[in-house]
Motif scaffolding. Structure first.
Motif, mmCIF file in Angstrom:
data_model
loop_
_atom_site.group_PDB
_atom_site.id
_atom_site.type_symbol
_atom_site.label_atom_id
_atom_site.label_comp_id
_atom_site.label_asym_id
_atom_site.label_seq_id
_atom_site.Cartn_x
_atom_site.Cartn_y
_atom_site.Cartn_z
ATOM 1 N N THR A 295 0.836 -1.201 0.000
ATOM 2 C CA THR A 295 0.000 0.000 0.000
ATOM 3 C C THR A 295 0.871 1.251 0.000
ATOM 4 O OG1 THR A 295 -1.750 -1.166 1.159
ATOM 5 C CG2 THR A 295 -1.783 1.244 1.289
ATOM 6 N N ARG A 296 0.481 2.244 -0.818
ATOM 7 C CA ARG A 296 1.247 3.487 -0.947
ATOM 8 C C ARG A 296 0.720 4.541 0.024
ATOM 9 N NH1 ARG A 296 4.330 0.147 -4.065
ATOM 10 N NH2 ARG A 296 3.576 -0.073 -6.189
ATOM 11 N N ILE A 297 1.601 5.442 0.431
ATOM 12 C CA ILE A 297 1.248 6.485 1.386
ATOM 13 C C ILE A 297 1.491 7.854 0.770
ATOM 14 C CG2 ILE A 297 1.716 7.489 3.656
ATOM 15 C CD1 ILE A 297 0.424 4.705 3.770
ATOM 16 N N ALA A 298 0.484 8.738 0.873
ATOM 17 C CA ALA A 298 0.633 10.135 0.483
ATOM 18 C C ALA A 298 0.892 10.942 1.742
ATOM 19 C CB ALA A 298 -0.631 10.633 -0.214
ATOM 20 N N HIS A 299 2.118 11.382 1.898
ATOM 21 C CA HIS A 299 2.532 12.144 3.086
ATOM 22 C C HIS A 299 2.437 13.640 2.766
ATOM 23 C CE1 HIS A 299 4.623 13.743 6.435
ATOM 24 N NE2 HIS A 299 5.846 13.692 5.948
ATOM 25 N N ASN A 300 1.669 14.351 3.585
ATOM 26 C CA ASN A 300 1.434 15.783 3.360
ATOM 27 C C ASN A 300 2.002 16.569 4.548
ATOM 28 O OD1 ASN A 300 -0.445 15.238 1.017
ATOM 29 N ND2 ASN A 300 -1.524 14.194 2.663
ATOM 30 N N PRO A 301 3.297 16.854 4.532
ATOM 31 C CA PRO A 301 3.937 17.417 5.721
ATOM 32 C C PRO A 301 3.476 18.822 6.077
ATOM 33 C CG PRO A 301 5.455 17.427 3.866
ATOM 34 C CD PRO A 301 4.259 16.626 3.442
ATOM 35 N N SER A 302 2.893 19.555 5.115
ATOM 36 C CA SER A 302 2.453 20.926 5.381
ATOM 37 C C SER A 302 0.996 21.008 5.793
ATOM 38 C CB SER A 302 2.682 21.791 4.133
ATOM 39 O OG SER A 302 4.033 21.745 3.718
ATOM 40 N N ALA A 303 0.297 19.884 5.844
ATOM 41 C CA ALA A 303 -1.137 19.884 6.119
ATOM 42 C C ALA A 303 -1.433 20.020 7.606
ATOM 43 C CB ALA A 303 -1.766 18.596 5.588
ATOM 44 N N VAL A 304 -2.659 20.432 7.907
ATOM 45 C CA VAL A 304 -3.100 20.532 9.293
ATOM 46 C C VAL A 304 -3.034 19.164 9.979
ATOM 47 C CG1 VAL A 304 -5.069 21.043 10.787
ATOM 48 C CG2 VAL A 304 -4.518 22.572 8.885
ATOM 49 N N ALA A 305 -3.325 18.103 9.227
ATOM 50 C CA ALA A 305 -3.251 16.758 9.802
ATOM 51 C C ALA A 305 -1.865 16.466 10.353
ATOM 52 C CB ALA A 305 -3.632 15.717 8.761
ATOM 53 N N SER A 306 -0.830 17.008 9.716
ATOM 54 C CA SER A 306 0.532 16.772 10.174
ATOM 55 C C SER A 306 0.895 17.636 11.373
ATOM 56 C CB SER A 306 1.524 17.003 9.031
ATOM 57 O OG SER A 306 1.422 15.963 8.076
ATOM 58 N N ILE A 307 0.017 18.557 11.732
ATOM 59 C CA ILE A 307 0.154 19.289 12.993
ATOM 60 C C ILE A 307 -0.525 18.512 14.111
ATOM 61 C CG2 ILE A 307 -0.456 21.426 14.208
ATOM 62 C CD1 ILE A 307 -0.399 22.837 11.462
ATOM 63 N N LYS A 308 -1.686 17.952 13.801
ATOM 64 C CA LYS A 308 -2.469 17.232 14.810
ATOM 65 C C LYS A 308 -1.872 15.867 15.156
ATOM 66 C CE LYS A 308 -6.868 19.498 13.812
ATOM 67 N NZ LYS A 308 -8.287 19.319 13.431
ATOM 68 N N GLY A 309 -1.103 15.327 14.253
ATOM 69 C CA GLY A 309 -0.454 14.038 14.476
ATOM 70 C C GLY A 309 0.741 13.937 13.563
ATOM 71 N N ARG A 310 1.464 12.833 13.629
ATOM 72 C CA ARG A 310 2.667 12.678 12.814
ATOM 73 C C ARG A 310 2.534 11.487 11.886
ATOM 74 N NH1 ARG A 310 7.148 9.365 13.396
ATOM 75 N NH2 ARG A 310 8.833 9.955 11.962
ATOM 76 N N CYS A 311 2.816 11.715 10.626
ATOM 77 C CA CYS A 311 2.936 10.600 9.686
ATOM 78 C C CYS A 311 4.306 9.962 9.885
ATOM 79 C CB CYS A 311 2.797 11.088 8.240
ATOM 80 S SG CYS A 311 3.144 9.810 7.004
ATOM 81 N N PRO A 312 4.366 8.677 10.221
ATOM 82 C CA PRO A 312 5.660 8.017 10.436
ATOM 83 C C PRO A 312 6.315 7.637 9.100
ATOM 84 C CG PRO A 312 3.900 6.445 10.804
ATOM 85 C CD PRO A 312 3.235 7.764 10.515
ATOM 86 N N ALA A 313 6.544 8.645 8.277
ATOM 87 C CA ALA A 313 7.054 8.387 6.931
ATOM 88 C C ALA A 313 8.393 7.666 6.956
ATOM 89 C CB ALA A 313 7.178 9.707 6.165
ATOM 90 N N ILE A 314 9.257 8.043 7.879
ATOM 91 C CA ILE A 314 10.576 7.408 7.948
ATOM 92 C C ILE A 314 10.425 5.928 8.293
ATOM 93 C CG2 ILE A 314 12.850 7.488 9.023
ATOM 94 C CD1 ILE A 314 12.037 10.009 7.363
ATOM 95 N N GLU A 315 9.616 5.658 9.308
ATOM 96 C CA GLU A 315 9.402 4.270 9.721
ATOM 97 C C GLU A 315 8.735 3.462 8.611
ATOM 98 O OE1 GLU A 315 8.557 6.804 13.471
ATOM 99 O OE2 GLU A 315 8.709 7.087 11.303
ATOM 100 N N LEU A 316 7.804 4.065 7.901
ATOM 101 C CA LEU A 316 7.144 3.376 6.793
ATOM 102 C C LEU A 316 8.141 3.017 5.702
ATOM 103 C CD1 LEU A 316 3.934 5.560 6.694
ATOM 104 C CD2 LEU A 316 3.888 3.064 6.673
ATOM 105 N N MET A 317 8.999 3.979 5.339
ATOM 106 C CA MET A 317 9.978 3.707 4.285
ATOM 107 C C MET A 317 11.007 2.687 4.752
ATOM 108 S SD MET A 317 10.456 7.391 2.339
ATOM 109 C CE MET A 317 10.601 8.431 3.794
#
Length: 478
Positions: A295-317
């Motif tokens: 499954t692919r992940i769209a990481h949006n680091p500038s979005a409000v969602a990335s303020i409310k929580g953290r996308c574990p992009a490093i761990e995913l990769m």
């Protein structure tokens, strides 16, 4: 299509060897790349009619934005300090407050912005808020796709139904400015989706593709929805996912967080043709699910969602998942400038780990080019500069104060460039931007038309107060 030779540029190929060619050239014929290499070699073997001077510039694949929203471009900043107010505005505009003219004007504006910033391909959901799609009638999606096609960039347009329960209330704006209100059920929205797929997917030049979307089902929905409504939502998402597989379309969802990936896995939604947006605060088992299913992940680091929580992009990769960058544009405080989002991504994760070595510039650039193409299932066609691939490429003017001196081109580009440094854009070998100016369209006319449609929309829904947002002078919190 004319044959083109881009010569004298520093080339970032993003090919399998990640070659950087200091004095390179790229030959294009029939809309595809036929050669990439040292300038003298390519020039000698590929005499062509049109020469593009790349001296002082970086030639690289066009940037790819894997998550954004159609419609948002005419609502940006409205009610931006109150997320609930912002979503209410989106919900009203995308159901009862917009016309085909609104969607056409917004599509041209948003596509022009992408073009100016060197984004040659992007995903656009036909709506937003809490995944409220304008899928009551094909006229709105048709208008959006026409607008994009006029600019000439590549687009993946995601359409789908709103979340159960149905019906939802939609409206057509009549000639006298009134509203003809009507209920819209799931079946009607699916018919709209199928009509748009039949009309636009692939198209004459292949630049517009369709995708399917269904709103994320989270723990809160099982708790708050009536049991029958929740079961109906499960039935609906299954039907949408089945259609995506049958039609071989990308399936995407906006707003995964805190257990929703686990739920999506249980519902059979994951896979290499699935693109999950935001993906914040995932548990370890959810990270493993994404990697194991492809499954692919769209990481949006500038979005409000990335303020409310953290996308574990490093761990995913690190687990083996493909993670690509999205803008979540345009709203409420972010543009389609993917250089901005690359820089944001680096600082976002470095701050989390308190380690400046995290997410180096090369990997960050991959996330906006070849990894993004992979996330969309288009890596055989775009995302790198290689013979046989479509000629989607940009030239970035490096002879600017903030990009000088002319060394360490990858570092200079990713850490310091912005979208306005893009000089030339080609898609399928067609030059759509040259010298920073569009070649197909009048940008001033597009902006003026967008302003008119925005004013009409604001008056139509009575949203003037949403423009009166305090700037916060002298305050550290609103």
């Amino acid at each position: 299509m004319e044959d083109i030779l881009v010569t004298g540029a520093t080339i970032l190929t993003l090919d399998a060897d990640r070659r950087v060619i200091p004095d390179g050239a790229m030959a294009v014929s029939g809309g595809r790349i036929v050669a990439v290499g040292p300038r003298e070699e390519v020039e000698a073997s590929h005499p062509v009619a049109r020469i593009v001077d790349g001296r002082g510039k970086v030639l690289m694949p066009g940037l790819i934005d894997v998550h954004a929203h159609a419609g948002h471009g005419l609502i940006k900043s409205m009610g931006m300090t109150d997320g609930d107010a912002w979503e209410r505005i989106c919900g009203e505009v995308y159901t009862t407050g917009s016309t085909p003219g609104f969607w056409y004007a917004e599509a041209r504006l948003a596509s022009l912005e992408r073009l100016r910033f060197g984004v040659t391909c992007g995903v656009s959901l036909l709506g937003g808020g809490d995944t409220v799609m304008r899928t009551d009638d094909p006229a709105y999606g048709d208008a959006h796709c026409r607008g994009v096609a006029e600019i000439g960039t590549r687009s993946v347009v995601a359409v789908g139904p709103t979340r159960a329960p149905h019906p939802w209330t939609y409206a057509t704006i009549t000639e006298d400015g009134g509203r003809e209100v009507y209920p819209v059920d799931f079946d009607r929205q699916m018919r709209t989706c199928r009509a748009l797929i039949d009309t636009w997917h692939g198209g004459a030049d292949g630049r517009i593709r369709m995708a399917l979307v269904y709103p994320v089902l989270r723990d809160e929905h099982e708790r708050t929805m009536a049991p029958a409504d929740y079961e109906e939502a499960i039935r609906q998402v299954g039907l949408v996912r089945a259609l995506s597989r049958e039609a071989k379309l990308l399936f995407t969802q906006d707003g995964h967080w805190r257990g929703s990936v686990r739920r999506a896995h249980a519902l059979g939604l994951l896979g290499p043709d699935a693109l999950l947006s935001h993906a914040i605060d995932l548990d370890a088992d959810e990270i493993a699910m994404c990697a194991e299913t492809g499954t692919r992940i769209a990481h949006n680091p500038s979005a409000v969602a990335s303020i409310k929580g953290r996308c574990p992009a490093i761990e995913l990769m690190e687990a083996g998942a493909v993670v690509a960058l999205g803008s979540d544009a345009t709203a409420p405080d972010r543009s389609s400038d993917m250089f901005r989002h690359m820089q944001q991504a680096m600082h976002y994760h470095r701050r989390h780990y308190r380690d400046a070595s995290v997410l180096p510039v090369g990997k960050t650039l991959e996330m906006a080019t070849i990894d993004a193409a992979t996330a969309l299932g288009m890596e055989a066609e775009i995302g790198s500069l290689e013979p046989g691939k479509r000629a989607d490429a940009i030239l970035v003017d490096m002879r600017r104060a903030h990009l000088a001196p002319a060394n360490m081109p990858v570092h200079r580009l990713v850490a310091f460039a912005n979208g306005n440094d893009v000089d030339t854009v080609m898609v399928d070998g067609e030059i759509l931007l040259q010298g920073g100016r569009p070649t197909r369209v009048d940008p001033v006319a597009i902006v003026l038309e967008a302003e008119r449609e925005a004013e009409l929309m604001i008056a139509r829904i009575g949203a003037e107060a949403a423009l009166d947002i305090p700037a916060g002078w002298g305050r550290v919190r609103l």
